[in-house]
Enzyme design. Structure first.
Site, short mmCIF file in Angstrom:
data_model
loop_
_atom_site.label_atom_id
_atom_site.label_comp_id
_atom_site.label_asym_id
_atom_site.label_seq_id
_atom_site.Cartn_x
_atom_site.Cartn_y
_atom_site.Cartn_z
N ALA A 41 0.95 -1.24 0.11
CA ALA A 41 0.07 0.15 0.00
C ALA A 41 0.85 1.31 0.20
O ALA A 41 2.04 1.15 0.41
CB ALA A 41 -1.00 0.09 1.38
N LYS A 73 -2.32 5.06 -3.97
CA LYS A 73 -2.96 5.40 -2.69
C LYS A 73 -4.57 5.83 -3.20
O LYS A 73 -5.26 5.28 -2.60
CB LYS A 73 -2.67 6.99 -2.22
CG LYS A 73 -1.32 6.75 -1.42
CD LYS A 73 -1.06 8.35 -0.97
CE LYS A 73 0.25 8.26 -0.12
NZ LYS A 73 0.18 7.52 1.12
N ALA A 97 -3.77 3.96 1.57
CA ALA A 97 -4.81 3.72 2.37
C ALA A 97 -5.93 4.66 2.08
O ALA A 97 -5.81 5.91 1.67
CB ALA A 97 -4.40 3.96 3.85
N SER A 146 0.90 3.11 10.71
CA SER A 146 1.68 4.33 10.12
C SER A 146 1.92 5.47 11.54
O SER A 146 1.07 5.73 12.13
CB SER A 146 0.58 5.28 9.27
OG SER A 146 1.18 6.43 8.81
N ASN A 185 2.81 8.51 10.75
CA ASN A 185 2.31 9.91 10.62
C ASN A 185 0.84 10.41 10.71
O ASN A 185 0.75 11.54 10.32
CB ASN A 185 2.46 9.92 8.94
CG ASN A 185 3.84 9.49 8.74
OD1 ASN A 185 4.76 9.84 9.20
ND2 ASN A 185 3.92 8.73 7.57
N THR A 186 0.04 9.57 11.35
CA THR A 186 -0.99 10.08 11.98
C THR A 186 -1.03 10.10 13.45
O THR A 186 -0.87 8.90 14.14
CB THR A 186 -2.31 9.35 11.48
OG1 THR A 186 -2.49 9.31 10.18
CG2 THR A 186 -3.65 9.79 12.22
N PHE A 216 3.50 11.39 4.94
CA PHE A 216 1.98 11.89 3.93
C PHE A 216 1.00 12.14 4.79
O PHE A 216 0.29 13.13 4.82
CB PHE A 216 1.66 10.75 3.12
CG PHE A 216 2.55 10.76 1.94
CD1 PHE A 216 2.76 11.72 1.00
CD2 PHE A 216 3.40 9.74 1.53
CE1 PHE A 216 3.56 11.58 -0.19
CE2 PHE A 216 4.27 9.33 0.37
CZ PHE A 216 4.21 10.56 -0.41
N GLY A 217 0.77 11.32 5.98
CA GLY A 217 -0.53 11.66 6.53
C GLY A 217 -1.66 11.29 6.14
O GLY A 217 -2.71 11.87 6.12
N PHE A 218 -1.90 10.00 5.56
CA PHE A 218 -3.03 9.53 4.86
C PHE A 218 -3.66 10.49 3.76
O PHE A 218 -4.89 10.60 3.83
CB PHE A 218 -3.91 9.00 5.92
CG PHE A 218 -3.59 7.72 6.68
CD1 PHE A 218 -2.79 6.91 6.15
CD2 PHE A 218 -4.35 7.17 7.55
CE1 PHE A 218 -2.30 5.65 6.64
CE2 PHE A 218 -4.22 5.89 8.31
CZ PHE A 218 -3.28 5.17 7.76
N ASN A 272 5.35 -2.03 8.66
CA ASN A 272 5.11 -0.86 8.08
C ASN A 272 6.85 -0.22 8.22
O ASN A 272 7.76 -0.94 8.58
CB ASN A 272 4.24 -0.16 8.68
CG ASN A 272 3.56 1.21 8.10
OD1 ASN A 272 4.19 1.76 7.47
ND2 ASN A 272 2.11 1.10 8.19
N ASN A 274 8.93 9.25 4.36
CA ASN A 274 7.75 9.79 4.25
C ASN A 274 6.90 10.22 5.47
O ASN A 274 6.80 9.72 6.32
CB ASN A 274 6.82 9.06 3.19
CG ASN A 274 5.86 8.24 3.94
OD1 ASN A 274 4.94 8.64 4.44
ND2 ASN A 274 5.99 6.95 4.12
N LYS A 334 -1.78 -4.82 9.72
CA LYS A 334 -0.41 -4.27 9.41
C LYS A 334 0.40 -3.81 10.46
O LYS A 334 -0.37 -2.67 11.17
CB LYS A 334 -0.24 -3.23 8.24
CG LYS A 334 1.22 -3.17 7.65
CD LYS A 334 0.99 -2.08 6.41
CE LYS A 334 2.34 -1.97 5.71
NZ LYS A 334 2.21 -1.37 4.56
N TYR A 341 7.71 -1.60 -2.24
CA TYR A 341 7.26 -0.35 -2.56
C TYR A 341 8.67 0.54 -2.97
O TYR A 341 8.96 0.62 -4.09
CB TYR A 341 6.51 0.16 -1.36
CG TYR A 341 6.06 1.65 -1.66
CD1 TYR A 341 6.38 2.47 -3.09
CD2 TYR A 341 5.11 2.30 -1.06
CE1 TYR A 341 5.98 3.98 -3.27
CE2 TYR A 341 4.80 3.77 -1.14
CZ TYR A 341 5.23 4.72 -2.19
OH TYR A 341 4.92 5.84 -2.55
#
Length: 347
Positions: free
Chosen positions: A62, A66, A86, A173, A175-176, A113-115, A236, A111, A207, A305
């Site tokens: 993933a 995205k 995601a 993740s 990043n959140t 990104f934050g979803f 992850n 990264n 995950k 990835y």
């Protein structure tokens, strides 16, 4: 010839902003100039996991697609299965840019990104139009400002379940804010219970992060077994920065790529010793030998990835073909025969 063109393209893309380069690469997949080999198949590579039959055990992780905008070409890129997302219930823009960094010296990326995604409605609509000739899964996420993040996972799965072959609960993740708190046993059990109630017949994967203690792993294995999770994806990205050389090493976010290989493989092996749940190995795979090491450490299948950033999209087919050779050389008649045959060396 085609590999030479791909290498030139990679050189060009690495000269521009990484997030822009990623977007251009996704668009290029729709070009007739991009050669796509189709799934790499052999009797030895055929893999069964969570009720699905894969032509080969090499999957797309993933984050690459995205928003599910390139499913059809990715299906023809040599993978045995792919995962998009995601997806969160509502669209969200993610964190501010820049939020993706190439660590070329380390064959890695960071990264944060934050979803960022188009939201479940748009992504599910694209999944519904996809002609799935290999298993296609969706990574489930939660909106940053959600009042009930656990409920978000169930909402996305309920919307998507008729158009996917598996779903992944992504609580790993970095990043959140506070998302990884959902990996705690009580919170995770409640979250998985809600997801299982709406899954229909869709296998649910979990995950996990690589930055977990042995006790964390034992707790997660127990919760996953009780919830009847179909597979665990390990792992992850990491928050670890040990040994990096790039000037971007200090950037906040999740680290992926080659430096993650040993840490993620060690986590994978520990999980293999804790549970009979099938495992999918992710983290630092850049060659057939890397994928083979994950399988022998305990993975029934693998995903990649960041390796594509440095090896190009043809890497998936090359890894699958190389795996076939390695299995044959060591006398394994199937991927399943090799799973976990070298776990002890990683413990």
């Amino acid at each position: 010839m085609r590999r030479g063109i791909e290498k030139l393209g990679l050189v060009a893309l690495r000269r521009i902003d990484p997030e822009l380069a990623h977007g251009l690469a996704l668009k290029a997949l729709h070009s007739p100039l991009v050669a796509l080999p189709g799934p790499v198949k052999s009797a030895r590579l055929t893999t069964r996991i969570a009720g699905m039959t894969l032509a080969n055990p090499v999957g797309l992780a993933a984050g690459f697609d995205k928003n599910a905008t390139a499913i059809r070409p990715l299906i023809r890129a040599g993978f045995g299965f792919i995962e998009v997302g995601a997806a969160t219930p509502l669209p969200q823009s993610g964190n501010t840019k820049p939020r993706l960094f190439r660590l070329t010296e380390d064959a890695a990326a960071i990264n944060r990104f934050g979803f960022n995604n188009d939201g479940a409605d748009a992504i599910v609509a694209r999944l519904a139009r996809a002609h799935r000739t290999i298993p296609v899964g969706l990574n489930l996420g939660a909106n940053k400002d959600s009042a009930n993040r656990a409920e978000d996972f169930a909402r996305v799965l309920q919307a998507a379940r008729d158009h996917i072959d598996f779903a992944t609960v992504n609580v790993s993740s970095p990043n959140t804010e506070k998302l990884r708190d959902l990996q705690g046993p009580m919170a995770l059990a409640a979250l998985l219970d809600g997801v299982m109630q709406v899954r229909g017949s869709v296998p649910v994967f979990l995950k996990i992060a690589p930055d977990l203690t042995d006790q964390d792993l034992a707790d997660i294995a127990k919760v996953a077994e009780d919830a009847r999770v179909a597979a665990i994806i390990a792992t992850n990205t990491t928050l670890d920065r040990i040994g990096l050389r790039s000037i971007h090493a200090g950037e906040a976010g999740g680290l992926s790529g080659a430096p993650l290989f040993e840490k993620s493989t060690r986590t994978l092996a520990k999980l293999h010793s804790l549970t009979d749940i099938p495992l999918i190995g992710v983290g630092g795979i850049g060659s057939a030998r890397d994928a083979y090491s994950k399988i022998r450490a305990g993975a029934s299948a693998v995903q990649l990835y960041t390796g594509l950033v440095y090896g190009g999209l043809s890497l998936a087919a090359r890894i699958a073909q190389g795996l076939d050779v390695l299995l044959q050389q060591d006398g394994f008649g199937s991927v399943a025969d090799a799973v976990g045959t070298n776990t002890k060396d990683w413990l």
